[in-house]
Design an enzyme around this catalytic site. Structure first.
Site, PDB file in Angstrom:
ATOM      1  CB  VAL A 124      -0.898   0.018   1.253  1.00  0.00           C
ATOM      2  CG1 VAL A 124      -1.975   1.062   1.124  1.00  0.00           C
ATOM      3  CG2 VAL A 124      -1.506  -1.344   1.493  1.00  0.00           C
ATOM      4  CB  VAL A 125       1.532   4.018  -2.119  1.00  0.00           C
ATOM      5  CG1 VAL A 125       2.386   5.270  -2.061  1.00  0.00           C
ATOM      6  CG2 VAL A 125       2.249   2.930  -2.890  1.00  0.00           C
ATOM      7  CG  ASP A 130       6.921  -2.621 -15.032  1.00  0.00           C
ATOM      8  OD1 ASP A 130       6.390  -2.758 -16.157  1.00  0.00           O
ATOM      9  OD2 ASP A 130       6.276  -2.622 -13.983  1.00  0.00           O
TER      10      ASP A 130
END
Lengths: 436, 292
Positions: A114-115, A225
């Site tokens: 989670v940020v 990415d």
């Protein structure tokens, strides 16, 4: 760090600088000017050098002699840029507690964790706190998180999201990566902004992206990415490469021990990985940059494929199928023989990008080149004529600013249209709503 | 330029956490060296790359500038450092292999401790249903995490070997194979000392060249203003001090000293040793207090 100053298209540093940026530029000095390091915590304060003991100060910080011995009358040699004074090295320092930060709001949640948006209680700086998921780990600290932290720490750059520190909670399974908070990501921005980026703006963004990737490659890091949702952008026209979750170190020769093919989001994945190569290299990032360039021009992703085969056929359609000339090593790739190529046909770049200048088209085609050996490098791309022809790259300070979704801001409507006269409409609405 | 690797601060060097807990300097030095030897031996048995072994030793040495040996044993932390460094150098190893190897090494060491000869040693694999494996696994996971946490996740390590080759080229010594081998060996041995957590790589490489060339009696320009080490941004005092640290490794130890180290691999042993030797350690620490 000296590269920071020469990078094209960097914005003027914002006035509000964090305590972590202070040393920038100092490394360029050839001679050693002692400065009290503010970064060090009080625990490890070094003797504050005064002007008179200029020469000896770095020596007293060295472990050997805290007192001047007989030979100190000899002038200390000036240090070369390759060996900065010992005092420039950070001390060995334990992680701080997560309670140094005040949690504000959740930004997003992904597979990695989670940020949160948070505030540093000491400095008041707004940061992004990324909580790592460690509970289900069977092999100790996950190597992917280790790679990400390592890559962020060794690739500090104006256009790479800054890692401030890694803090820990009460138990050993609570680890948070503290990063600079950046207002936008490019993907959301492209989706919500009213008009596409101008050519001059695209050039600035591309220059920033290329210089960040060049910096990573110079430090032996592959990103693996790159995509628009991993490019963050602040309100001062600067983009920052983020999410090094798939990044890893590479060596020379490349790919010793084998590299996984499970990298790069499908739409940005280069043909060599799609065809099963295990010894790919820096060129994979450049293909992704080509896809991002196209996306900036089109305002939507270039290859929106559902699966790997569709992805390959879309690439074949745009570039024309690979030939012995355009990709000599094609047939030696693991899947090179199993895929039937469509009949030869010319590339479709010009029809897809009718308004791009020929220099711009050349850069795009150099990035989206089949053969990784022939694909342009970040270093070369930065020198491409596209960036010097008119219109020239726009200065980052001249970029507009946007409401930040991550900070919970909403786009204000361009104008408030007058509401309809109340009395008349109300009756009408009531009538229709009342009938069941 | 890449981020600089961390080095211990002056305060950390003067008063290490182990010293604050009453562990004498020479014992800490020997325990550090022994922990690094175990890492090295484990690396050989695991056929691990030398870069991972060397990086593990550097992390191990840094760790003791922020943590006391009363809190963690050199065995566990060595194991954790090797596990972590193998990931960092992109050559990860299996937990089970590492634990088996450490179990063997520690059994062999305690076998020698009771005075039996090495030939008589026979390894007893840990029991399938016993707790040894799970205890060691827990210790390994904790050790890895503690290293990361106490080093602030700054696990950047710069190894000295490339620099040595460059310097030997500059000094035109690459044709002397004996110099190269010896200097290389000193760099490896230096990993058993704390110098990689104290000095910059050029200084350590200069010390290795200094020791090698002195031993082989090869003269290099050493009179001011032309001193060869200044070419490589090293200070004489520092080079000399690193050389001293390396040479202290080869000092003759009494049987008693050797056994003392082997018996203190665990934190429990260190704690009971501290209790037994408390009066002496107490006076040591108070005298240190009055000096500072």
């Amino acid at each position: 760090m000296s590269a920071v100053e020469t990078v094209p298209g960097t914005s003027t540093p914002s006035r509000k600088r964090s305590k972590w940026d202070e040393d920038e530029g100092e490394d360029e000095q050839l001679t050693y000017v002692p400065q009290p390091k503010k970064r060090a915590k009080p625990k490890s304060i070094r003797p504050a050098p005064s002007a008179s003991e200029n020469v000896d100060s770095s020596r007293s910080a060295s472990p050997s002699g805290s007192q001047s011995t007989g030979s100190t009358s000899r002038q200390k040699p000036t240090h070369s840029v390759y060996v900065p004074p010992r005092t420039h090295h950070p001390p060995i320092q334990a992680s701080r507690s997560v309670y140094s930060y005040e949690r504000l709001n959740q930004i997003e949640e992904g597979s990695y964790g989670v940020v949160y948006r948070a505030r540093d209680k000491q400095t008041g700086d707004i940061v992004a706190l990324k909580k790592l998921k460690l509970e289900e780990e069977k092999n100790g600290f996950p190597i992917t998180a280790l790679r990400e932290i390592y890559a962020l720490m060794s690739c500090r750059h104006e256009n790479v999201v800054g890692i401030r520190e890694v803090v820990v909670g009460d138990t050993l399974t609570q680890v948070f990566v503290v990063m600079d908070f950046i207002e936008h990501d490019l993907k959301t921005l492209l989706g919500t902004m009213p008009a596409p980026f101008l050519q001059s703006e695209i050039k600035t963004l591309m220059l920033q992206l290329l210089s960040a990737v060049r910096h990573c490659h110079q430090n032996w890091i592959l990103h693996r990415d790159l995509k628009t949702s991993n490019l963050l952008m602040n309100n001062r026209g600067t983009i920052k490469v983020a999410d090094f979750g798939l990044a890893r170190r590479y060596g020379d020769p490349i790919g010793v021990g084998g590299l996984t093919q499970l990298v790069v989001t499908l739409w940005y994945r280069p043909p060599e990985i799609l065809l099963g190569a295990t010894t790919y290299s820096t060129a994979v990032d450049l293909w992704s940059i080509g896809c991002i360039f196209a996306e900036l021009l089109l305002k939507e992703p270039l290859f929106q494929a559902q699966g790997e085969l569709e992805m390959l056929s879309m690439i074949f359609k745009l570039l024309g199928p690979p030939t012995k000339n355009s990709w000599p090593d094609y047939s030696s790739l693991p899947l090179g023989k199993t895929i039937s190529l469509p009949s030869p046909q010319p590339h479709q770049f010009r029809t897809k990008f009718p308004y791009l200048t020929s220099a711009g088209l050349d850069l795009l085609m150099s990035l989206l080149t089949y053969d990784p050996e022939m694909r342009i490098t970040a270093e070369e791309a930065l020198e491409h004529p596209y960036f010097t022809e008119s219109p020239v790259p726009k200065h980052p300070d001249l970029f507009g600013s946007f409401p930040s979704a991550a900070a919970g801001e909403k786009r204000r409507k361009p104008f408030n249209s007058p509401t309809a006269p109340r009395g008349a409409n109300l009756n009408f609405l009531n009538d229709s709503n009342l009938s069941p | 330029m890449a981020t600089l690797y961390p080095l211990a601060s002056l305060a950390q060097i003067e008063n290490t956490p182990s010293k604050q807990d009453g562990i004498p300097d020479d014992l800490e030095e020997d325990l550090r060296a022994y922990g690094c030897k175990l890492i090295h031996q484990a690396g050989i048995l695991l056929k691990q790359k030398q870069v991972a072994v060397a990086a593990a030793q550097v992390l191990f040495q840094r760790f003791w500038f922020v943590t006391s040996m009363k809190q963690f044993g050199v065995g566990d932390i060595g194991m954790g450092a090797l596990y972590l460094a193998s990931k960092l150098e992109e050559c990860p190893i299996r937990m089970r292999d590492l634990i088996n190897v450490y179990d063997l090494l520690l059994q062999r060491a305690s076998h020698a401790l009771v005075g039996k000869s090495v030939d008589m040693f026979q390894y007893h694999p840990m029991s399938y249903f016993g707790n040894t494996f799970y205890d060691m696994k827990d210790a390994l996971v904790v050790a890895e995490m503690q290293i990361l946490k106490r080093l602030g996740f700054n696990v950047h390590v710069v190894l000295p070997y490339g620099t040595l080759i460059n310097y030997l080229r500059v000094l035109e010594l690459t044709n002397r194979e004996d110099v190269c081998t010896k200097a290389w060996g000193y760099l490896n041995d230096a990993h058993q000392t704390p110098v990689y957590a104290l000095y910059q790589v050029p200084t350590i490489v200069c010390a290795a060249i200094l020791l090698a060339t002195r031993q082989l009696q090869i003269p290099l320009p050493s009179e001011p203003p032309a001193c060869w080490w200044e070419l490589f941004d090293a200070d004489w005092e520092d080079v000399w001090s690193v050389g001293g640290s390396i040479m202290r490794l080869y000092r003759k130890r009494t049987e008693e000293e050797k056994n003392r180290v082997v018996g203190l691999v665990n934190k429990k042993d260190v704690r009971s040793w501290l209790e037994e030797n408390a009066p002496q350690a107490g006076s040591d620490s108070t005298s240190a207090m009055s000096v500072t």
